[in-house]
Design an enzyme around this catalytic site. Structure first.
Site, mmCIF file in Angstrom:
data_model
loop_
_atom_site.group_PDB
_atom_site.id
_atom_site.type_symbol
_atom_site.label_atom_id
_atom_site.label_comp_id
_atom_site.label_asym_id
_atom_site.label_seq_id
_atom_site.Cartn_x
_atom_site.Cartn_y
_atom_site.Cartn_z
ATOM 1 N N CYS A 137 -7.657 -10.434 16.233
ATOM 2 C CA CYS A 137 -7.283 -11.513 15.323
ATOM 3 C C CYS A 137 -6.580 -12.592 16.136
ATOM 4 O O CYS A 137 -6.267 -12.390 17.299
ATOM 5 C CB CYS A 137 -6.380 -11.003 14.211
ATOM 6 S SG CYS A 137 -6.323 -12.145 12.794
ATOM 7 N N LYS A 165 -10.010 -6.636 2.985
ATOM 8 C CA LYS A 165 -8.604 -6.917 3.285
ATOM 9 C C LYS A 165 -8.075 -7.896 2.253
ATOM 10 O O LYS A 165 -8.559 -9.027 2.133
ATOM 11 C CB LYS A 165 -8.510 -7.518 4.686
ATOM 12 C CG LYS A 165 -7.091 -7.818 5.132
ATOM 13 C CD LYS A 165 -7.087 -8.302 6.574
ATOM 14 C CE LYS A 165 -5.690 -8.560 7.080
ATOM 15 N NZ LYS A 165 -5.700 -9.044 8.476
ATOM 16 N N GLU A 209 -18.076 -7.572 0.227
ATOM 17 C CA GLU A 209 -17.549 -7.677 1.598
ATOM 18 C C GLU A 209 -18.003 -6.481 2.440
ATOM 19 O O GLU A 209 -18.439 -6.637 3.577
ATOM 20 C CB GLU A 209 -16.009 -7.719 1.570
ATOM 21 C CG GLU A 209 -15.424 -9.077 1.245
ATOM 22 C CD GLU A 209 -15.437 -10.035 2.439
ATOM 23 O OE1 GLU A 209 -15.920 -9.660 3.517
ATOM 24 O OE2 GLU A 209 -14.967 -11.170 2.282
ATOM 25 N N LYS A 212 -7.634 -2.257 3.034
ATOM 26 C CA LYS A 212 -6.250 -2.575 3.354
ATOM 27 C C LYS A 212 -5.657 -3.488 2.315
ATOM 28 O O LYS A 212 -6.299 -4.481 1.983
ATOM 29 C CB LYS A 212 -6.257 -3.253 4.725
ATOM 30 C CG LYS A 212 -4.939 -3.757 5.203
ATOM 31 C CD LYS A 212 -5.084 -4.302 6.588
ATOM 32 C CE LYS A 212 -3.767 -4.971 6.915
ATOM 33 N NZ LYS A 212 -3.892 -6.102 7.737
ATOM 34 N N TYR A 216 2.007 3.840 10.296
ATOM 35 C CA TYR A 216 3.205 3.811 11.151
ATOM 36 C C TYR A 216 3.945 5.144 11.062
ATOM 37 O O TYR A 216 4.893 5.373 11.802
ATOM 38 C CB TYR A 216 4.123 2.650 10.728
ATOM 39 C CG TYR A 216 3.377 1.330 10.715
ATOM 40 C CD1 TYR A 216 3.074 0.672 11.896
ATOM 41 C CD2 TYR A 216 2.911 0.778 9.514
ATOM 42 C CE1 TYR A 216 2.350 -0.511 11.898
ATOM 43 C CE2 TYR A 216 2.184 -0.412 9.496
ATOM 44 C CZ TYR A 216 1.912 -1.049 10.697
ATOM 45 O OH TYR A 216 1.175 -2.209 10.694
HETATM 46 C C1 PBG Z 1 -3.763 -9.466 11.443
HETATM 47 C C2 PBG Z 1 -3.247 -8.269 10.723
HETATM 48 C C3 PBG Z 1 -2.264 -8.188 9.723
HETATM 49 C C4 PBG Z 1 -2.090 -6.830 9.464
HETATM 50 C C5 PBG Z 1 -2.972 -6.126 10.284
HETATM 51 N N1 PBG Z 1 -3.694 -7.043 11.037
HETATM 52 C C6 PBG Z 1 -1.427 -9.230 9.117
HETATM 53 C C7 PBG Z 1 -1.929 -10.163 8.101
HETATM 54 O O1 PBG Z 1 -3.090 -10.159 7.721
HETATM 55 O O2 PBG Z 1 -1.107 -10.985 7.711
HETATM 56 C C8 PBG Z 1 -1.096 -6.243 8.492
HETATM 57 C C9 PBG Z 1 -0.715 -4.834 8.770
HETATM 58 C C10 PBG Z 1 0.482 -4.331 8.045
HETATM 59 O O3 PBG Z 1 1.045 -4.968 7.133
HETATM 60 O O4 PBG Z 1 0.896 -3.215 8.391
HETATM 61 N N2 PBG Z 1 -4.401 -10.406 10.699
#
Ligand code: PBG
Length: 324
Positions: free
Chosen positions: A121, A196, A234, A249, A314
């Site tokens: 990203c 996502k 998606e 996610k 985590y």
């Molecule tokens: C990158 C990304 C994000 C997360 C994982 N990859 C942040 C976002 O989309 O703002 C979030 C992971 C988490 O909250 O543990 N884009």
């Protein structure tokens, strides 16, 4: 014949042994992917305030961490990078000497068995904190794709075993697939953040990765939490484009989506147990309001029961210890 008028479900719950015989879902360390934040600089081990137990680690601390994770039986990690310098186009993301690229090379050298998934990203590397190129306060799809593909190739060259694109630009899977194949990385799989949501549960991550957008939000590229059919669209396009794994996610508030994706597509499904889900448990546990271990195990079990084949969390190290 009174007893024949009702079913005795409790028969199968009479002892630990009996309960384990009929347990339908199993959680093991094979299910876990641990996320690690690597930061540019030296001698840095910053605990993320909203994520107790999670650290930003400079490279001199990373190997000890990865060894510990590996010895606990966790076979895969996901890497996030925090560069020293950010700019408008997120140059640090696709710099062959960028923080994630250096971390990958170092880990591959010191703990070669560890499977490394690179989060692909731009938001940690852009000065505006958005996941792509910004023009007139808009995140532009197609020019962002080119940079994302460059990032993926650079990560694969450094030795990443898997690419996990997460910026939610349309066409990111096929663009990355083509770019990887072109330079001989046809065996590097893509774990797509296919589904996502634009979620408030990412707050603590944005502290950890220093990636809060300086203006606006991510609602033009991440999904509306209200939508389920859109998740299926998606996921479907990402499969067509060549995704090997699909991530849903966040996890907890979206277990219906995990189940729907699992039932519809024939690829492994990953639930991402995100930062906000971690922070809530930690905060309640630190207040003595809940039993952390019991709650975490119940939550992860629920993700598996919903159909997740793997879980990014985590809590991975804690869970591996509890499973021992
Ligand atoms: C990158 C990304 C994000 C997360 C994982 N990859 C942040 C976002 O989309 O703002 C979030 C992971 C988490 O909250 O543990 N884009």
């Amino acid at each position: 014949m009174q007893s024949n008028h009702f079913k005795r479900h409790r028969r199968l719950r009479t002892s630990d042994a009996m309960r384990s015989m009929v347990r339908e879902t199993k959680l093991t360390t094979d299910d876990l992917i641990y996320a690690i934040f690597v930061i540019e600089g030296e001698n840095i081990k910053n605990e993320v305030p909203s994520m107790p137990g999670v650290f930003q680690l400079s490279l001199d601390y990373v190997i000890a961490e990865v060894k510990e994770v590996y010895e606990l039986g966790i076979k895969a990690i996901m890497l996030f990078g925090i560069p020293k310098e950010k700019d408008k186009t997120g140059t640090g993301a696709y710099d062959d000497d960028g923080i994630v690229q250096r971390a990958i090379r170092l880990i591959k050298q010191e703990v070669p068995e560890m499977l490394i998934i690179a989060d692909t990203c731009l938001c940690e590397y852009t000065s505006h904190g958005h996941c792509g190129i910004v023009e007139q306060e808009k995140v532009v799809n197609d020019s962002s794709l080119a940079l994302l593909a460059k990032t993926a190739v650079s990560q694969a060259k450094a030795g990443a075993d898997m690419i996990a694109p997460s910026n939610m630009m349309d066409g990111f899977v096929v663009t990355i697939r083509k770019a990887l194949d072109k330079v001989g990385f046809e065996d590097v799989p893509i774990m797509s953040y296919a589904v996502k949501y634009a979620s408030a549960f990412y707050g603590p991550f944005r502290d950890a990765a220093d990636s809060t957008p300086t203006f606006g939000n991510r609602k033009t590229y991440q999904m509306d939490p209200a939508n389920r059919l859109e998740a299926m669209r998606e996921a479907e396009t990402d499969i067509e484009e060549g995704a090997d794994f699909l991530i849903v996610k966040p996890a907890l508030a979206y277990l219906d989506i995990v189940r729907a994706v699992k039932d519809t597509f024939r690829v492994p499904v990953i639930a991402y147990n995100v930062s906000g889900e971690y922070a809530m448990v930690k905060a309640a546990a630190m207040n003595g309001w809940i039993d952390e271990q019991a709650v975490v195990m119940e939550k992860l079990m629920a993700m598996k029961r919903a159909g997740a084949d793997l879980i990014i969390t985590y809590f991975a190290k804690d869970v591996a210890k509890w499973l021992q």
